[in-house]
Design a protein around this motif. Structure first.
Motif, PDB file in Angstrom:
ATOM      1  N   GLY A  21      31.145  -4.900 -22.074  1.00 53.39           N
ATOM      2  CA  GLY A  21      29.693  -5.033 -22.156  1.00 53.39           C
ATOM      3  C   GLY A  21      29.314  -6.500 -22.068  1.00 53.39           C
ATOM      4  O   GLY A  21      30.136  -7.387 -22.321  1.00 53.39           O
ATOM      5  N   PHE A  22      28.069  -6.749 -21.686  1.00 56.21           N
ATOM      6  CA  PHE A  22      27.582  -8.120 -21.525  1.00 56.21           C
ATOM      7  C   PHE A  22      26.252  -8.275 -22.254  1.00 56.21           C
ATOM      8  O   PHE A  22      25.459  -7.343 -22.320  1.00 56.21           O
ATOM      9  CB  PHE A  22      27.371  -8.449 -20.043  1.00 56.21           C
ATOM     10  CG  PHE A  22      28.628  -8.414 -19.237  1.00 56.21           C
ATOM     11  CD1 PHE A  22      29.403  -9.544 -19.086  1.00 56.21           C
ATOM     12  CD2 PHE A  22      29.044  -7.228 -18.637  1.00 56.21           C
ATOM     13  CE1 PHE A  22      30.573  -9.507 -18.348  1.00 56.21           C
ATOM     14  CE2 PHE A  22      30.203  -7.179 -17.893  1.00 56.21           C
ATOM     15  CZ  PHE A  22      30.977  -8.321 -17.748  1.00 56.21           C
ATOM     16  N   ILE A  23      26.025  -9.478 -22.768  1.00 59.32           N
ATOM     17  CA  ILE A  23      24.741  -9.812 -23.374  1.00 59.32           C
ATOM     18  C   ILE A  23      24.472 -11.289 -23.086  1.00 59.32           C
ATOM     19  O   ILE A  23      25.364 -12.126 -23.205  1.00 59.32           O
ATOM     20  CB  ILE A  23      24.719  -9.513 -24.888  1.00 59.32           C
ATOM     21  CG1 ILE A  23      23.327  -9.691 -25.462  1.00 59.32           C
ATOM     22  CG2 ILE A  23      25.736 -10.327 -25.633  1.00 59.32           C
ATOM     23  CD1 ILE A  23      23.162  -9.130 -26.866  1.00 59.32           C
ATOM     24  N   THR A  24      23.240 -11.584 -22.656  1.00 58.50           N
ATOM     25  CA  THR A  24      22.859 -12.961 -22.341  1.00 58.50           C
ATOM     26  C   THR A  24      21.915 -13.486 -23.417  1.00 58.50           C
ATOM     27  O   THR A  24      20.935 -12.832 -23.772  1.00 58.50           O
ATOM     28  CB  THR A  24      22.167 -13.039 -20.969  1.00 58.50           C
ATOM     29  OG1 THR A  24      23.102 -12.610 -19.977  1.00 58.50           O
ATOM     30  CG2 THR A  24      21.717 -14.463 -20.644  1.00 58.50           C
ATOM     31  N   ILE A  25      22.239 -14.673 -23.913  1.00 60.21           N
ATOM     32  CA  ILE A  25      21.385 -15.358 -24.876  1.00 60.21           C
ATOM     33  C   ILE A  25      20.756 -16.539 -24.143  1.00 60.21           C
ATOM     34  O   ILE A  25      21.454 -17.457 -23.707  1.00 60.21           O
ATOM     35  CB  ILE A  25      22.179 -15.850 -26.111  1.00 60.21           C
ATOM     36  CG1 ILE A  25      22.945 -14.697 -26.763  1.00 60.21           C
ATOM     37  CG2 ILE A  25      21.246 -16.543 -27.098  1.00 60.21           C
ATOM     38  CD1 ILE A  25      22.092 -13.550 -27.236  1.00 60.21           C
ATOM     39  N   THR A  26      19.445 -16.485 -23.992  1.00 58.38           N
ATOM     40  CA  THR A  26      18.703 -17.572 -23.347  1.00 58.38           C
ATOM     41  C   THR A  26      18.336 -18.594 -24.414  1.00 58.38           C
ATOM     42  O   THR A  26      17.766 -18.238 -25.452  1.00 58.38           O
ATOM     43  CB  THR A  26      17.436 -17.035 -22.668  1.00 58.38           C
ATOM     44  OG1 THR A  26      17.823 -16.053 -21.698  1.00 58.38           O
ATOM     45  CG2 THR A  26      16.652 -18.149 -21.984  1.00 58.38           C
ATOM     46  N   VAL A  27      18.673 -19.853 -24.160  1.00 56.71           N
ATOM     47  CA  VAL A  27      18.382 -20.932 -25.107  1.00 56.71           C
ATOM     48  C   VAL A  27      17.221 -21.757 -24.563  1.00 56.71           C
ATOM     49  O   VAL A  27      17.300 -22.304 -23.456  1.00 56.71           O
ATOM     50  CB  VAL A  27      19.620 -21.831 -25.326  1.00 56.71           C
ATOM     51  CG1 VAL A  27      19.281 -22.974 -26.282  1.00 56.71           C
ATOM     52  CG2 VAL A  27      20.783 -21.004 -25.861  1.00 56.71           C
TER      53      VAL A  27
END
Length: 184
Positions: A78-84
């Motif tokens: 699975g993948f998850i993107t955290i935008t900073v």
């Protein structure tokens, strides 16, 4: 060992954080939760690379990959993107003015997500202000984006004294149409 379980990883929605903040990476699973092994990457900005829901503290936007394993069963990923978000504020406007003149200062924001709110040291709440300082003054603005990420900038306006002009010459009475020499 024969695999009698199907592992399924479901990514939760991506997340957005301000630089310097943290978030917990959440994934949902189906299968024998108590017997799973986890491998998160990249691991450099995680509290734990082998736990189910680590705390992430990235300094740039990062996509994390999770590989879940259960003995000899096929892995699932699975993948998850955290935008900073990292908004920055800077000024445009004159650095010095003569006493009695006005100056327009503009907060130039980059990064972050609009709309922005502005809080100036003088109480104004727009991106551009016009001021008439009577002495050298530092102006600061706190800019906040729609996610609550903030940036601060300060700009000093130096107030220069007005020039003093002294005129000298002979005290002479002259008639209309004639000239006299004055020295400044």
């Amino acid at each position: 060992m024969i695999c009698d379980t199907i592992i399924s990883v479901s990514s939760f929605p991506n997340d957005t954080i301000c630089i310097g903040n943290i978030t917990t990476l959440d994934m949902s699973f189906s299968g024998p939760i108590s017997q799973l092994t986890y491998n998160w990457s990249p691991s450099s900005s995680l509290s734990c690379s082998s736990c189910q829901n680590p705390v992430a503290f990235p300094t740039v936007t990062t996509t994390y990959m999770l590989v879940v394993s259960h003995y000899s069963c096929p892995d699932d990923t699975g993948f998850i993107t955290i935008t900073v978000l990292n908004p920055t504020a800077s000024f445009s406007g004159q650095d010095s003015i003569c006493n009695g003149n006005s100056v327009t200062l503009t907060d130039n924001v980059s990064g972050g997500v609009s709309p922005y709110t502005y809080s100036w040291s003088g109480g104004q709440s727009t991106s551009t202000i016009s001021v008439v300082p009577s002495s050298t003054t530092a102006y600061s603005v706190l800019t906040t984006d729609s996610f609550g990420c903030a940036a601060t900038a300060t700009h000093t306006v130096t107030v220069l004294p007005n020039p003093t002009v002294t005129i000298s010459g002979n005290t002479t009475t002259i008639c209309s149409g004639t000239s006299a020499t004055l020295t400044a």
